[in-house]
Design a protein around this motif. Structure first.
Motif, PDB file in Angstrom:
ATOM      1  N   ALA A  79     -20.597 -23.680   6.931  1.00  0.00           N
ATOM      2  CA  ALA A  79     -20.611 -22.398   7.637  1.00  0.00           C
ATOM      3  C   ALA A  79     -20.708 -21.231   6.649  1.00  0.00           C
ATOM      4  CB  ALA A  79     -19.359 -22.265   8.505  1.00  0.00           C
ATOM      5  N   LEU A  80     -19.943 -21.298   5.572  1.00  0.00           N
ATOM      6  CA  LEU A  80     -20.003 -20.233   4.569  1.00  0.00           C
ATOM      7  C   LEU A  80     -21.374 -20.183   3.912  1.00  0.00           C
ATOM      8  CD1 LEU A  80     -16.481 -20.630   2.947  1.00  0.00           C
ATOM      9  CD2 LEU A  80     -17.300 -18.659   4.270  1.00  0.00           C
ATOM     10  N   ALA A  81     -21.924 -21.339   3.551  1.00  0.00           N
ATOM     11  CA  ALA A  81     -23.230 -21.387   2.900  1.00  0.00           C
ATOM     12  C   ALA A  81     -24.338 -20.873   3.821  1.00  0.00           C
ATOM     13  CB  ALA A  81     -23.542 -22.806   2.450  1.00  0.00           C
ATOM     14  N   ALA A  82     -24.161 -21.061   5.126  1.00  0.00           N
ATOM     15  CA  ALA A  82     -25.157 -20.612   6.097  1.00  0.00           C
ATOM     16  C   ALA A  82     -24.940 -19.161   6.522  1.00  0.00           C
ATOM     17  CB  ALA A  82     -25.134 -21.532   7.318  1.00  0.00           C
ATOM     18  N   GLY A  83     -23.918 -18.520   5.976  1.00  0.00           N
ATOM     19  CA  GLY A  83     -23.678 -17.111   6.294  1.00  0.00           C
ATOM     20  C   GLY A  83     -23.044 -16.873   7.652  1.00  0.00           C
ATOM     21  N   LYS A  84     -22.318 -17.854   8.168  1.00  0.00           N
ATOM     22  CA  LYS A  84     -21.671 -17.712   9.471  1.00  0.00           C
ATOM     23  C   LYS A  84     -20.431 -16.842   9.363  1.00  0.00           C
ATOM     24  CE  LYS A  84     -24.638 -20.583  11.116  1.00  0.00           C
ATOM     25  NZ  LYS A  84     -25.702 -20.133  11.994  1.00  0.00           N
ATOM     26  N   LYS A  85     -20.072 -16.195  10.453  1.00  0.00           N
ATOM     27  CA  LYS A  85     -18.803 -15.498  10.545  1.00  0.00           C
ATOM     28  C   LYS A  85     -17.740 -16.564  10.708  1.00  0.00           C
ATOM     29  CE  LYS A  85     -15.783 -12.646  10.714  1.00  0.00           C
ATOM     30  NZ  LYS A  85     -15.332 -12.648   9.350  1.00  0.00           N
ATOM     31  N   VAL A  86     -16.667 -16.488   9.929  1.00  0.00           N
ATOM     32  CA  VAL A  86     -15.628 -17.514   9.933  1.00  0.00           C
ATOM     33  C   VAL A  86     -14.284 -16.900  10.302  1.00  0.00           C
ATOM     34  CG1 VAL A  86     -14.354 -19.184   8.515  1.00  0.00           C
ATOM     35  CG2 VAL A  86     -16.830 -18.909   8.192  1.00  0.00           C
ATOM     36  N   TYR A  87     -13.611 -17.542  11.256  1.00  0.00           N
ATOM     37  CA  TYR A  87     -12.233 -17.206  11.603  1.00  0.00           C
ATOM     38  C   TYR A  87     -11.359 -18.391  11.224  1.00  0.00           C
ATOM     39  CZ  TYR A  87     -13.933 -13.255  14.266  1.00  0.00           C
ATOM     40  OH  TYR A  87     -14.538 -12.070  14.632  1.00  0.00           O
ATOM     41  N   LEU A  88     -10.437 -18.168  10.315  1.00  0.00           N
ATOM     42  CA  LEU A  88      -9.486 -19.190   9.892  1.00  0.00           C
ATOM     43  C   LEU A  88      -8.167 -18.879  10.581  1.00  0.00           C
ATOM     44  CD1 LEU A  88      -8.937 -20.758   6.531  1.00  0.00           C
ATOM     45  CD2 LEU A  88      -7.002 -19.598   7.561  1.00  0.00           C
ATOM     46  N   PHE A  89      -7.642 -19.850  11.323  1.00  0.00           N
ATOM     47  CA  PHE A  89      -6.413 -19.648  12.085  1.00  0.00           C
ATOM     48  C   PHE A  89      -5.328 -20.597  11.609  1.00  0.00           C
ATOM     49  CE2 PHE A  89      -3.675 -21.147  15.542  1.00  0.00           C
ATOM     50  CZ  PHE A  89      -3.014 -19.972  15.829  1.00  0.00           C
ATOM     51  N   SER A  90      -4.128 -20.035  11.446  1.00  0.00           N
ATOM     52  CA  SER A  90      -2.951 -20.838  11.128  1.00  0.00           C
ATOM     53  C   SER A  90      -1.746 -20.239  11.830  1.00  0.00           C
ATOM     54  CB  SER A  90      -2.709 -20.852   9.614  1.00  0.00           C
ATOM     55  OG  SER A  90      -1.562 -21.636   9.317  1.00  0.00           O
ATOM     56  N   GLU A  91      -0.882 -21.100  12.319  1.00  0.00           N
ATOM     57  CA  GLU A  91       0.358 -20.613  12.920  1.00  0.00           C
ATOM     58  C   GLU A  91       1.347 -20.165  11.847  1.00  0.00           C
ATOM     59  OE1 GLU A  91       0.566 -22.996  17.111  1.00  0.00           O
ATOM     60  OE2 GLU A  91       1.199 -24.102  15.326  1.00  0.00           O
ATOM     61  N   GLU A  92       1.152 -20.647  10.634  1.00  0.00           N
ATOM     62  CA  GLU A  92       2.033 -20.326   9.515  1.00  0.00           C
ATOM     63  C   GLU A  92       1.248 -19.594   8.430  1.00  0.00           C
ATOM     64  OE1 GLU A  92       5.224 -20.976   9.910  1.00  0.00           O
ATOM     65  OE2 GLU A  92       4.836 -22.076  11.767  1.00  0.00           O
ATOM     66  N   ALA A  93       1.927 -18.859   7.587  1.00  0.00           N
ATOM     67  CA  ALA A  93       1.281 -18.080   6.525  1.00  0.00           C
ATOM     68  C   ALA A  93       1.057 -18.899   5.260  1.00  0.00           C
ATOM     69  CB  ALA A  93       2.105 -16.834   6.225  1.00  0.00           C
ATOM     70  N   ASP A  94       1.008 -20.221   5.383  1.00  0.00           N
ATOM     71  CA  ASP A  94       0.859 -21.069   4.204  1.00  0.00           C
ATOM     72  C   ASP A  94      -0.517 -20.965   3.550  1.00  0.00           C
ATOM     73  OD1 ASP A  94      -0.162 -22.330   6.422  1.00  0.00           O
ATOM     74  OD2 ASP A  94       0.713 -24.280   5.992  1.00  0.00           O
ATOM     75  N   VAL A  95      -1.467 -20.267   4.182  1.00  0.00           N
ATOM     76  CA  VAL A  95      -2.763 -20.040   3.527  1.00  0.00           C
ATOM     77  C   VAL A  95      -2.585 -19.163   2.291  1.00  0.00           C
ATOM     78  CG1 VAL A  95      -4.114 -20.354   5.626  1.00  0.00           C
ATOM     79  CG2 VAL A  95      -3.407 -18.057   4.962  1.00  0.00           C
ATOM     80  N   TYR A  96      -1.428 -18.525   2.174  1.00  0.00           N
ATOM     81  CA  TYR A  96      -1.136 -17.697   1.006  1.00  0.00           C
ATOM     82  C   TYR A  96      -0.282 -18.407  -0.034  1.00  0.00           C
ATOM     83  CZ  TYR A  96      -3.235 -14.237   3.892  1.00  0.00           C
ATOM     84  OH  TYR A  96      -4.137 -13.566   4.673  1.00  0.00           O
ATOM     85  N   ASP A  97       0.076 -19.653   0.240  1.00  0.00           N
ATOM     86  CA  ASP A  97       0.808 -20.483  -0.717  1.00  0.00           C
ATOM     87  C   ASP A  97      -0.204 -21.028  -1.717  1.00  0.00           C
ATOM     88  OD1 ASP A  97       2.114 -22.457  -2.148  1.00  0.00           O
ATOM     89  OD2 ASP A  97       2.891 -23.492  -0.378  1.00  0.00           O
ATOM     90  N   PHE A  98      -0.173 -20.522  -2.946  1.00  0.00           N
ATOM     91  CA  PHE A  98      -1.196 -20.873  -3.920  1.00  0.00           C
ATOM     92  C   PHE A  98      -1.185 -22.346  -4.318  1.00  0.00           C
ATOM     93  CE2 PHE A  98      -3.804 -17.327  -5.425  1.00  0.00           C
ATOM     94  CZ  PHE A  98      -3.382 -16.400  -4.489  1.00  0.00           C
ATOM     95  N   SER A  99      -0.141 -23.067  -4.001  1.00  0.00           N
ATOM     96  CA  SER A  99      -0.153 -24.508  -4.276  1.00  0.00           C
ATOM     97  C   SER A  99      -0.876 -25.281  -3.176  1.00  0.00           C
ATOM     98  CB  SER A  99       1.268 -25.033  -4.438  1.00  0.00           C
ATOM     99  OG  SER A  99       1.962 -24.977  -3.199  1.00  0.00           O
ATOM    100  N   ALA A 100      -1.140 -24.624  -2.040  1.00  0.00           N
ATOM    101  CA  ALA A 100      -1.739 -25.322  -0.905  1.00  0.00           C
ATOM    102  C   ALA A 100      -3.053 -24.697  -0.421  1.00  0.00           C
ATOM    103  CB  ALA A 100      -0.749 -25.348   0.252  1.00  0.00           C
ATOM    104  N   THR A 101      -3.390 -23.519  -0.887  1.00  0.00           N
ATOM    105  CA  THR A 101      -4.565 -22.827  -0.370  1.00  0.00           C
ATOM    106  C   THR A 101      -5.823 -23.228  -1.125  1.00  0.00           C
ATOM    107  OG1 THR A 101      -5.344 -20.674   0.412  1.00  0.00           O
ATOM    108  CG2 THR A 101      -4.463 -20.743  -1.835  1.00  0.00           C
ATOM    109  N   THR A 102      -6.951 -22.713  -0.694  1.00  0.00           N
ATOM    110  CA  THR A 102      -8.224 -22.912  -1.368  1.00  0.00           C
ATOM    111  C   THR A 102      -8.910 -21.560  -1.529  1.00  0.00           C
ATOM    112  OG1 THR A 102     -10.418 -23.943  -1.245  1.00  0.00           O
ATOM    113  CG2 THR A 102      -9.341 -23.484   0.833  1.00  0.00           C
ATOM    114  N   THR A 103      -9.732 -21.440  -2.528  1.00  0.00           N
ATOM    115  CA  THR A 103     -10.428 -20.182  -2.770  1.00  0.00           C
ATOM    116  C   THR A 103     -11.274 -19.774  -1.573  1.00  0.00           C
ATOM    117  OG1 THR A 103     -12.245 -21.385  -3.817  1.00  0.00           O
ATOM    118  CG2 THR A 103     -10.550 -20.520  -5.261  1.00  0.00           C
TER     119      THR A 103
END
Length: 141
Positions: A79-103
């Motif tokens: 989706a990113l390579a094709a230029g799609k609009k992306v919505y990432l959803f999480s119930e928790e804020a762990d997307v900001y945990d640098f041990s668990a997130t991805t660039t």
């Protein structure tokens, strides 16, 4: 708007809920992978993979509901390579945990929404209605 939702098998009910809400608003789902059972052989995996790839590329908007597995993350890459609009959803804020997130969660074309599924729907409706579609985080809890 045409959409695709990626997530893990464990989140099938959440995927179905979001799909129903978006379809009820007049949007079209490019492929509903929740109708599949787990593939039992390589041929079945390949067939499902082709359907999912086509659906990601056909979609205007790509949703990824966390937690998600490796297949969902490959779809995110497409989706990113094709230029799609992306919505990432999480119930928790762990997307900001640098041990668990991805660039790739932090790319400018990814909207991060933390909260409930209803919060995601409100956020998306606001964004699609206003035309502002890029690079913010909504902390809705």
């Amino acid at each position: 708007m045409k959409f695709y939702i990626a997530s893990s098998f464990a989140n099938q009910e959440m995927v179905k809920q979001l799909s129903r809400k978006l379809i009820n608003q007049g949007h079209a789902q490019t492929y509903d992978w929740t109708i599949n059972s787990k593939a039992e052989n390589a041929e079945a995996l390949a067939a499902i993979g082709q359907l999912e790839k086509a659906a990601v590329l056909e979609a205007d908007v790509f949703f990824i509901l966390l937690p998600a597995g490796k297949g969902s993350h490959i779809e995110l890459g497409m989706a990113l390579a094709a230029g799609k609009k992306v919505y990432l959803f999480s119930e928790e804020a762990d997307v900001y945990d640098f041990s668990a997130t991805t660039t790739f969660y932090h790319m400018p074309e990814v909207e991060r929404v933390i909260g409930t599924l209803d919060d995601l729907m409100k956020f998306v409706a606001e964004k699609l209605g206003s035309g502002r579609l890029a690079g913010q985080t909504a902390m809705l809890k």
